[in-house]
Design a protein around this motif. Structure first.
Motif, short mmCIF file in Angstrom:
data_model
loop_
_atom_site.label_atom_id
_atom_site.label_comp_id
_atom_site.label_asym_id
_atom_site.label_seq_id
_atom_site.Cartn_x
_atom_site.Cartn_y
_atom_site.Cartn_z
N TYR A 51 1.04 -1.63 -0.06
CA TYR A 51 -0.27 -0.11 0.12
C TYR A 51 0.65 1.30 0.61
CZ TYR A 51 -3.08 -3.27 1.99
OH TYR A 51 -3.90 -5.50 2.63
N ASN A 52 0.37 2.79 -0.68
CA ASN A 52 1.01 3.63 -0.67
C ASN A 52 0.85 4.18 0.61
OD1 ASN A 52 1.59 3.24 -3.32
ND2 ASN A 52 0.29 4.37 -4.28
N ASN A 53 0.33 4.71 1.31
CA ASN A 53 -0.53 4.86 2.82
C ASN A 53 -0.33 3.65 3.13
OD1 ASN A 53 -0.94 7.03 0.91
ND2 ASN A 53 -2.49 6.18 1.02
N LEU A 54 0.10 4.34 5.15
CA LEU A 54 -0.06 3.27 6.30
C LEU A 54 -1.53 3.98 6.28
CD1 LEU A 54 2.60 1.85 8.16
CD2 LEU A 54 2.61 3.53 9.51
N ASP A 55 -2.06 2.60 6.87
CA ASP A 55 -3.66 2.80 6.86
C ASP A 55 -3.84 1.17 7.45
OD1 ASP A 55 -4.02 1.09 5.07
OD2 ASP A 55 -4.69 3.31 3.82
N TYR A 56 -5.23 0.68 8.21
CA TYR A 56 -5.59 -0.51 8.87
C TYR A 56 -4.93 -1.73 7.67
CZ TYR A 56 -7.79 -2.39 12.52
OH TYR A 56 -7.73 -2.76 13.91
N ARG A 57 -5.05 -1.53 6.65
CA ARG A 57 -4.88 -2.25 5.90
C ARG A 57 -3.58 -3.30 6.46
NH1 ARG A 57 -5.53 0.18 0.54
NH2 ARG A 57 -4.17 1.57 1.10
N ALA A 58 -2.71 -2.24 6.88
CA ALA A 58 -1.15 -2.34 6.85
C ALA A 58 -2.22 -3.68 7.95
CB ALA A 58 -0.44 -1.65 7.46
N ILE A 59 -2.16 -2.52 9.50
CA ILE A 59 -2.47 -3.99 10.38
C ILE A 59 -3.03 -5.24 10.34
CG2 ILE A 59 -4.57 -4.08 12.99
CD1 ILE A 59 -3.80 -0.76 12.90
N ASN A 60 -4.00 -4.79 9.18
CA ASN A 60 -4.78 -5.92 8.36
C ASN A 60 -3.82 -7.34 8.44
OD1 ASN A 60 -7.54 -5.81 9.92
ND2 ASN A 60 -8.34 -4.35 7.50
N LEU A 61 -2.92 -6.77 7.19
CA LEU A 61 -2.18 -7.57 6.91
C LEU A 61 -0.76 -8.39 7.55
CD1 LEU A 61 -1.36 -8.83 4.27
CD2 LEU A 61 0.42 -6.66 3.35
N ILE A 62 -0.14 -7.78 8.37
CA ILE A 62 0.36 -8.29 9.48
C ILE A 62 -0.72 -9.62 10.50
CG2 ILE A 62 1.73 -7.43 11.84
CD1 ILE A 62 1.91 -4.57 10.48
N ASN A 63 -1.89 -8.98 10.80
CA ASN A 63 -2.85 -10.27 11.58
C ASN A 63 -2.49 -10.86 10.32
OD1 ASN A 63 -2.58 -9.23 14.01
ND2 ASN A 63 -4.51 -7.86 13.41
N LYS A 64 -3.16 -11.12 9.06
CA LYS A 64 -3.24 -12.60 8.88
C LYS A 64 -1.81 -13.11 7.97
CE LYS A 64 -6.97 -10.20 5.54
NZ LYS A 64 -7.42 -10.30 4.45
N SER A 65 -0.38 -11.84 8.31
CA SER A 65 0.81 -12.87 7.89
C SER A 65 1.28 -13.66 8.92
CB SER A 65 1.30 -12.67 6.50
OG SER A 65 2.14 -10.58 8.12
N ARG A 66 0.74 -13.79 10.17
CA ARG A 66 1.21 -13.85 11.64
C ARG A 66 1.47 -15.73 11.15
NH1 ARG A 66 1.78 -11.09 15.72
NH2 ARG A 66 1.61 -12.75 17.21
N VAL A 67 2.25 -15.75 12.11
CA VAL A 67 3.03 -17.17 11.91
C VAL A 67 1.28 -18.20 12.70
CG1 VAL A 67 4.06 -19.63 12.99
CG2 VAL A 67 5.25 -17.03 12.10
N GLU A 68 0.93 -18.07 13.35
CA GLU A 68 -0.42 -18.44 13.91
C GLU A 68 -1.22 -19.02 12.60
OE1 GLU A 68 1.21 -15.70 15.61
OE2 GLU A 68 1.77 -16.57 17.72
N ASN A 69 -1.59 -17.78 11.91
CA ASN A 69 -2.40 -18.21 11.15
C ASN A 69 -1.36 -18.90 10.11
OD1 ASN A 69 -4.11 -16.70 12.11
ND2 ASN A 69 -3.35 -14.61 11.19
N ALA A 70 -0.46 -19.24 9.95
CA ALA A 70 -0.09 -19.94 8.46
C ALA A 70 -0.81 -20.75 7.76
CB ALA A 70 1.65 -19.90 9.13
N ASP A 71 -1.36 -22.53 8.95
CA ASP A 71 -2.22 -22.82 8.27
C ASP A 71 -3.56 -22.32 7.25
OD1 ASP A 71 -0.39 -24.83 9.19
OD2 ASP A 71 -1.57 -24.73 11.12
N GLU A 72 -4.33 -21.73 7.78
CA GLU A 72 -5.18 -20.78 7.18
C GLU A 72 -4.71 -20.22 5.33
OE1 GLU A 72 -8.10 -17.46 7.99
OE2 GLU A 72 -7.34 -18.51 9.49
N LEU A 73 -3.53 -19.54 5.64
CA LEU A 73 -3.00 -19.33 4.34
C LEU A 73 -2.61 -20.20 3.64
CD1 LEU A 73 -2.09 -16.27 3.29
CD2 LEU A 73 0.00 -16.41 4.75
N PHE A 74 -1.93 -21.58 3.85
CA PHE A 74 -1.31 -22.13 2.99
C PHE A 74 -2.62 -22.60 2.57
CE2 PHE A 74 2.22 -22.42 5.84
CZ PHE A 74 3.23 -21.17 5.01
N ASP A 75 -3.48 -23.43 3.58
CA ASP A 75 -5.16 -23.70 2.45
C ASP A 75 -5.83 -22.69 1.49
OD1 ASP A 75 -4.76 -25.89 4.43
OD2 ASP A 75 -6.02 -25.97 5.34
N TYR A 76 -5.51 -20.82 2.16
CA TYR A 76 -6.16 -19.76 1.00
C TYR A 76 -5.03 -19.83 -0.16
CZ TYR A 76 -7.00 -15.59 -0.99
OH TYR A 76 -7.58 -14.85 -2.56
#
Length: 88
Positions: A51-76
């Motif tokens: 993103y060109n701007n630092l906004d709430y999308r950054a927080i969402n992306l960081i939460n999605k890419s955390r190790v705890e969510n790896a299985d869900e991300l790999f399934d996606y």
């Protein structure tokens, strides 16, 4: 690179709330925001924000890419590749 400590919407503060070792930088050469993880004196690149701007999308992306969510991300990714007809 310039480290970002504060911003209008406290996005950096919220990112540090996720993990206090995260550091937010603006890469002025590549015109992008980058998230680093500080381990002692070492900084490791964790995520490049698309993103060109630092906004709430950054927080969402960081939460999605955390190790705890790896299985869900790999399934996606696997499901997405299956829909495209890409098999191993």
């Amino acid at each position: 690179m310039i480290e970002i400590f504060t911003d209008l919407f406290d996005i950096v503060k919220k990112i540090k709330y996720i993990d206090n070792n995260y550091r937010v930088f603006r890469n002025i050469t590549k015109h992008r925001f980058e998230i680093y993880y500080q381990n002692g004196l070492n900084l490791n690149l964790e995520l490049i924000l698309p993103y060109n701007n630092l906004d709430y999308r950054a927080i969402n992306l960081i939460n999605k890419s955390r190790v705890e969510n790896a299985d869900e991300l790999f399934d996606y990714v696997d499901n997405f590749n299956d829909k495209l007809g890409l098999k191993e």
